[in-house]
Design a protein around this motif. Structure first.
Motif, short mmCIF file in Angstrom:
data_model
loop_
_atom_site.label_atom_id
_atom_site.label_comp_id
_atom_site.label_asym_id
_atom_site.label_seq_id
_atom_site.Cartn_x
_atom_site.Cartn_y
_atom_site.Cartn_z
N VAL A 153 0.84 -1.20 0.00
CA VAL A 153 0.00 0.00 0.00
C VAL A 153 0.87 1.25 0.00
N ARG A 154 1.81 1.34 0.95
CA ARG A 154 2.60 2.57 1.08
C ARG A 154 3.74 2.65 0.08
N ASP A 155 4.57 1.60 -0.01
CA ASP A 155 5.75 1.67 -0.87
C ASP A 155 5.38 1.52 -2.34
N VAL A 156 4.87 0.35 -2.72
CA VAL A 156 4.55 0.11 -4.13
C VAL A 156 3.42 1.01 -4.61
N GLY A 157 2.38 1.14 -3.79
CA GLY A 157 1.22 1.91 -4.22
C GLY A 157 1.32 3.40 -3.98
N GLY A 158 2.22 3.82 -3.09
CA GLY A 158 2.35 5.25 -2.77
C GLY A 158 1.09 5.83 -2.14
N ARG A 159 0.33 4.98 -1.43
CA ARG A 159 -0.93 5.43 -0.83
C ARG A 159 -0.72 5.89 0.61
N GLU A 160 -1.73 6.58 1.12
CA GLU A 160 -1.71 7.02 2.51
C GLU A 160 -1.79 5.80 3.44
N PRO A 161 -1.16 5.88 4.63
CA PRO A 161 -1.22 4.76 5.56
C PRO A 161 -2.66 4.43 5.98
N VAL A 162 -2.89 3.16 6.25
CA VAL A 162 -4.17 2.72 6.80
C VAL A 162 -4.16 2.88 8.31
#
Length: 434
Positions: free
Chosen positions: A64-73
């Protein structure tokens, strides 16, 4: 996992593996009530609910965070699921997610991961080439599923896990196999989901040796016990004898002796040992003492891999003992399909080119080799997976067990543990100089 294109086939394969690993995690945690999920069944193990949330946390950090560059859950829980910050013995004291929260958390993370899988390019970064990060997380979850299976083995109470018996064994003419000396290619540089300690491929020379055709069986090990092997100081190293004495070891973990008969408790069921099944739940020191008693020794890691992979007809190293194809039911006892090792000779289709049986599945096999990096080793993607464990404190185990998933095992895969560990699904086979 063979190389595939970066299009739909690879994404579909990743999705299938993610779903399959989650189905196993769910089955292992749904099998018990909330009390069993949150309690610590052994100081050696985490509560099952910790493993579940840790699986989700690693998936969030990498996909989620590294590969996807998304905000933390849930960045607020990172430290509690950091395996290096808090050891297993203290994890029950942490403010962990309860079972309802943990299940919600891993579900939320997985929903975002599938969105990332659909949209992220599987090229341009080493971490995403051939979907490596996704494969790493699949293997991580399956490794924790095996850990949770070991926790189930340590749990007391009525049986909650069930599986059909493994196939029957077959008579094997030879008790040991000769492997000629010479070079072979060890490790891999091209297996897409291979982890850093399996890399790179390199040439190793091995002197000629004999290796047992199958792992040491319950009947063979019972002879060692009845012969007084646990009382004979001459068979043990100083370190091994100290551990045997301090731990008051008298036989494999979960064995019970009545006179000259033995029974074993597995997943809540106690029954007589099956003579031709590989012995399981023995530590390195016990394996080493048995080998000395038998006039043999444990194989080195290189010997084990040559016996498993080298094809003398072509001079090449195979992906699996039987060849290049993914494991099928006729090849090996994997994936918790059975809750015990299969009898010796149960998988003739899985034999190596030299005729060595059951190198994959059934029981992890202790080798005499300390865990270290190969020549040219490079940390990827983080040192805490392998490098921090290099050194004489850990011994290498090979081949996987009945609790190991096919996605997390191959002939190059390396496991490691302290030589005193007995709760893992470990056995061994012997070797000797030619």
């Amino acid at each position: 996992m063979t190389s595939q294109n970066n299009g739909g086939d690879l994404r579909e394969r990743v999705a299938e593996e993610l779903l399959r690993s989650r189905a196993r995690s769910t089955a292992l945690t749904d099998a018990v009530d909330e009390h069993d999920l949150v309690r610590q069944h052994s100081k050696l193990m985490s509560p099952l609910v910790w493993d579940l949330a840790h699986i989700g946390n690693q998936e969030e950090l990498w996909l989620v965070r590294d590969v996807g560059g998304r905000e933390p859950v849930r960045s607020d829980i990172d430290e509690f699921y950091d395996a290096f910050k808090y050891g297993r013995s203290v994890r029950p004291e942490l403010p962990l997610l309860n079972p309802v929260e943990a299940r919600q958390y891993v579900g939320d993370v997985r929903g975002k991961v599938f969105d990332v899988l659909e949209k992220v390019p599987l090229e341009g970064r080493r971490l995403v080439e051939n979907a490596f990060a996704f494969g790493m997380i699949v293997q991580h979850e399956q490794q924790h599923d095996e850990t949770m299976l070991a926790t189930h083995q340590l749990r007391t109470g009525e049986p909650v896990l069930h599986a059909p018996p493994p196939p029957a064994g077959t008579l094997i003419a030879r008790t040991e196999v000769f492997v000629p000396g010479g070079p072979f290619e060890m490790g891999t540089s091209d297996e897409p989901w291979a982890l850093d300690n399996e890399r790179p491929a390199h040439t190793v020379h091995v002197d000629p040796f004999f290796i047992d055709t199958t792992p040491v069986t319950n009947a063979e090990y019972a002879e060692f016990v009845l012969a007084g092997g646990y009382r004979d100081r001459r068979l043990w190293t100083d370190e091994g004898w100290m551990h045997r004495t301090h731990g008051k070891l008298t036989g494999p973990r979960f064995w019970h002796r009545e006179g000259t008969s033995f029974s074993r408790t597995a997943f809540g069921v106690t029954e007589p040992i099956v003579p031709d099944e590989p012995v399981v739940h023995v530590c390195f020191h016990e394996a080493q003492a048995y080998a000395t008693w038998a006039g043999k020794r444990l194989p080195t890691e290189a010997e084990w891999e040559k016996a498993a992979r080298h094809d003398p007809a072509t001079g090449t190293s195979r992906r699996y003992p039987w060849g290049e194809e993914e494991p099928r039911e006729e090849h090996a006892n994997l994936g918790q399909r059975h809750l015990r090792p299969a009898p010796a000779g149960a998988y003739p289709a899985g034999a190596s080119a030299y005729g060595v049986h059951q190198l994959i599945g059934d029981v992890w096999e202790w080798t005499s080799t300390d865990f270290h990096g190969y020549p040219g080793f490079e940390v990827f993607p983080y040192p805490e997976y392998s490098k921090v464990f290099f050194g004489p404190d850990y011994k290498v185990l090979r081949g996987g067990s009945f609790g190991t998933d096919s996605s997390a095992i191959r002939s190059t895969f390396r496991n490691w543990d302290y030589p005193i560990r007995r709760q893992i699904f470990a056995g061994f086979r012997c070797a000797r100089d030619a």
